[in-house]
Enzyme design. Structure first.
Site, short mmCIF file in Angstrom:
data_model
loop_
_atom_site.label_atom_id
_atom_site.label_comp_id
_atom_site.label_asym_id
_atom_site.label_seq_id
_atom_site.Cartn_x
_atom_site.Cartn_y
_atom_site.Cartn_z
N ARG A 1 0.84 -1.20 0.00
CA ARG A 1 0.00 0.00 0.00
C ARG A 1 0.88 1.25 0.00
O ARG A 1 0.57 2.24 -0.68
CB ARG A 1 -0.92 0.00 1.22
CG ARG A 1 -2.01 -1.05 1.18
CD ARG A 1 -2.86 -1.03 2.45
NE ARG A 1 -3.58 0.22 2.59
CZ ARG A 1 -4.79 0.45 2.10
NH1 ARG A 1 -5.41 -0.48 1.40
NH2 ARG A 1 -5.39 1.62 2.28
N THR B 1 -10.73 -0.91 13.78
CA THR B 1 -11.05 -1.64 15.01
C THR B 1 -12.22 -2.57 14.72
O THR B 1 -13.38 -2.23 14.97
CB THR B 1 -11.40 -0.66 16.15
OG1 THR B 1 -12.27 0.38 15.65
CG2 THR B 1 -10.16 -0.01 16.73
N THR C 1 -12.35 3.93 16.26
CA THR C 1 -13.56 3.76 17.07
C THR C 1 -13.32 2.70 18.14
O THR C 1 -12.93 1.57 17.84
CB THR C 1 -14.74 3.34 16.18
OG1 THR C 1 -14.93 4.33 15.17
CG2 THR C 1 -16.00 3.21 17.01
N CYS D 1 -18.51 0.38 10.32
CA CYS D 1 -19.02 1.23 11.40
C CYS D 1 -20.31 0.70 12.02
O CYS D 1 -20.30 0.17 13.12
CB CYS D 1 -19.25 2.65 10.87
SG CYS D 1 -17.73 3.60 10.66
N ARG E 1 -15.59 -4.77 3.47
CA ARG E 1 -15.52 -5.10 4.89
C ARG E 1 -16.91 -5.33 5.48
O ARG E 1 -17.80 -4.51 5.36
CB ARG E 1 -14.81 -3.98 5.67
CG ARG E 1 -13.32 -3.91 5.42
CD ARG E 1 -12.72 -2.72 6.16
NE ARG E 1 -13.21 -1.45 5.64
CZ ARG E 1 -12.95 -0.28 6.22
NH1 ARG E 1 -12.24 -0.22 7.33
NH2 ARG E 1 -13.42 0.83 5.69
#
Length: 429
Positions: free
Chosen positions: A43, A88, A123, A263, A334
């Site tokens: 990356r 996270t 988070t 999220c 994800r």
């Protein structure tokens, strides 16, 4: 610290250059000197060429930026203000997975010097920064908090694929370990946030604010999903009900759907974990999570039921799933709940093909065990429009009819084609 950053006597570092970290790093790099740190060397190589590995930012976003991309701890040690923006996630048992956060804290701790600042954006549950991260910083650096270094928390509000609510346009919640650090952290973020900052009274309050932002949305969507199940039994369309109810001025406009991503489908579990640790079982939050986590299987079972109702041989049936990312018009897979739809269909012995104009087939194969086909092949007994990507929105019923085997079925999860499908069997949440 602030003045030294502005004059480039000192350097700011962003640790974790994904969907959250890279936009933050580039925003600061247009104002001050920045080190972009990530442990993924591939990356880093792409970013050094002006390429966003996540596919969110155009190459022009890298222009005019004073930034060094690196995976070198030696270079990271040149920084004095550290922003941690690693993911996270949760594990297979819906427990918080702090390994990326702990790893980042170890790296920062090794680079930490007297007078430095560390701000976490990842988070976490309330208390994590002070209870889990700061001890690691102390252990690795040999320094003592708060006399030798300062710590703050500023929750990220990056929304993948959203070109309107960008970093500079969203009020930034900031917090610090004391009044001095709060003031300096606020001034640093004001360099890149035009909408201004909100000073939270403590680190825990800032952590909690982030958690409940997404928990609130999760619960509202769970209510819509449960309503859609009820209305399906009543044989009325959920979206027609929501449109009618939406004429009231204070009706909250949420809609049913698959709740995935990094999220909304994850953050509530951080809060429920801490709540249980403190002796309280959060029944409402967990109930909402149970509903939303079950929606992929619910959609698949409904698809199979409709095929069976038409007399189709389920074992010989073919289903096309359109869209595999966690939301429309992004590459991000994800926690994609489309995977649950595919998995459940396969469990029914249905043959499943998946297409997506944005997702990476190899990543899907690695993460979920299925890949993509280049384009639909042959005829299908049912077509599941799982993600409303732009290329799909303009499709007409004739397109779905051309792919359908006999009495075709269209499963339109988000109800986009509600008034367009007339001849084929149609169902939506």
């Amino acid at each position: 610290m602030y003045n030294q950053l502005v004059t480039k006597e000192k350097t700011l570092a962003v640790i974790g250059l994904g969907y959250v970290g890279l936009p933050i790093a580039l925003a600061f790099a247009r104002k001050i000197k920045v080190i972009g740190f990530d442990i993924n060397a591939k990356r880093i190589q792409l970013m050094q060429q002006g390429i966003d590995p996540s596919g969110e930012l155009d190459s022009s976003e890298f222009e005019g930026c004073d930034i060094t991309f690196t995976d070198s701890l030696e270079i990271l040690r040149q920084a004095s203000f550290f922003i941690v923006a690693v993911p996270t996630p949760i594990d297979a048992h819906t427990m918080p997975d702090l390994k990326p956060l702990i790893g980042a804290s170890v790296s920062v701790g090794k680079a930490l010097k007297h007078g430095d600042y560390v701000v976490y954006e990842s988070t976490v549950y309330p208390g994590c920064t002070e209870e889990d991260c700061i001890p690691i910083l102390e252990r690795e650096s040999g320094l003592k908090f708060p006399n030798d270094f300062k710590v703050g928390y500023s929750p990220e509000r990056i929304n993948p694929g959203d070109k309107e609510h960008t970093l500079s346009k969203i009020t930034k919640v900031v917090s610090g370990c004391d009044a001095e650090s709060l003031d300096i952290i606020a001034k640093v973020y004001e360099l890149v946030v035009d909408a201004g900052v909100y000073k939270a009274s403590s680190i825990k309050v800032a952590e909690a604010a982030k958690i409940i932002e997404n928990t609130q949305r999760d619960l509202n969507i769970a209510l819509m999903n449960e309503l859609s199940m009820i209305f399906d039994k009543m044989k009325i369309n959920t979206y027609e009900v929501l449109e009618a109810a939406g004429t009231k001025w204070n009706f909250l406009k949420f809609s049913p759907g698959l709740v995935g991503g990094h999220c909304i489908g994850v953050d509530p579990y951080y809060l429920t974990y801490k709540s249980k640790e403190l002796g309280h079982t959060p029944e409402v939050i967990l109930s909402g999570r149970q509903i939303n986590d079950s929606m992929g299987a619910y959609v698949a079972k409904k698809t199979v039921q409709l095929m069976a109702k038409q007399g189709k041989d389920i074992i010989k049936s073919r289903v096309l799933v359109m869209g595999a990312t966690f939301k429309e018009n992004v590459e991000d897979i994800r926690n994609s709940k489309v995977a649950d739809v595919v998995s459940e269909l396969i469990n029914f012995s249905v043959q499943v093909d998946v297409v997506d104009p944005y997702a990476d087939s190899d990543e899907l194969k690695h993460e979920y065990g299925f890949g993509l086909i280049e384009k639909p092949e042959g005829k299908y007994d049912a077509i599941v429009i799982a993600v409303n990507h732009k290329p799909y929105i303009s499709l007409e019923e004739s397109y779905f009819h051309s792919l359908s085997n006999g009495n075709g079925i269209v499963i339109d999860i988000k109800g986009v084609f509600r008034n367009k499908i007339q001849k084929l069997t149609y169902w939506s949440l």
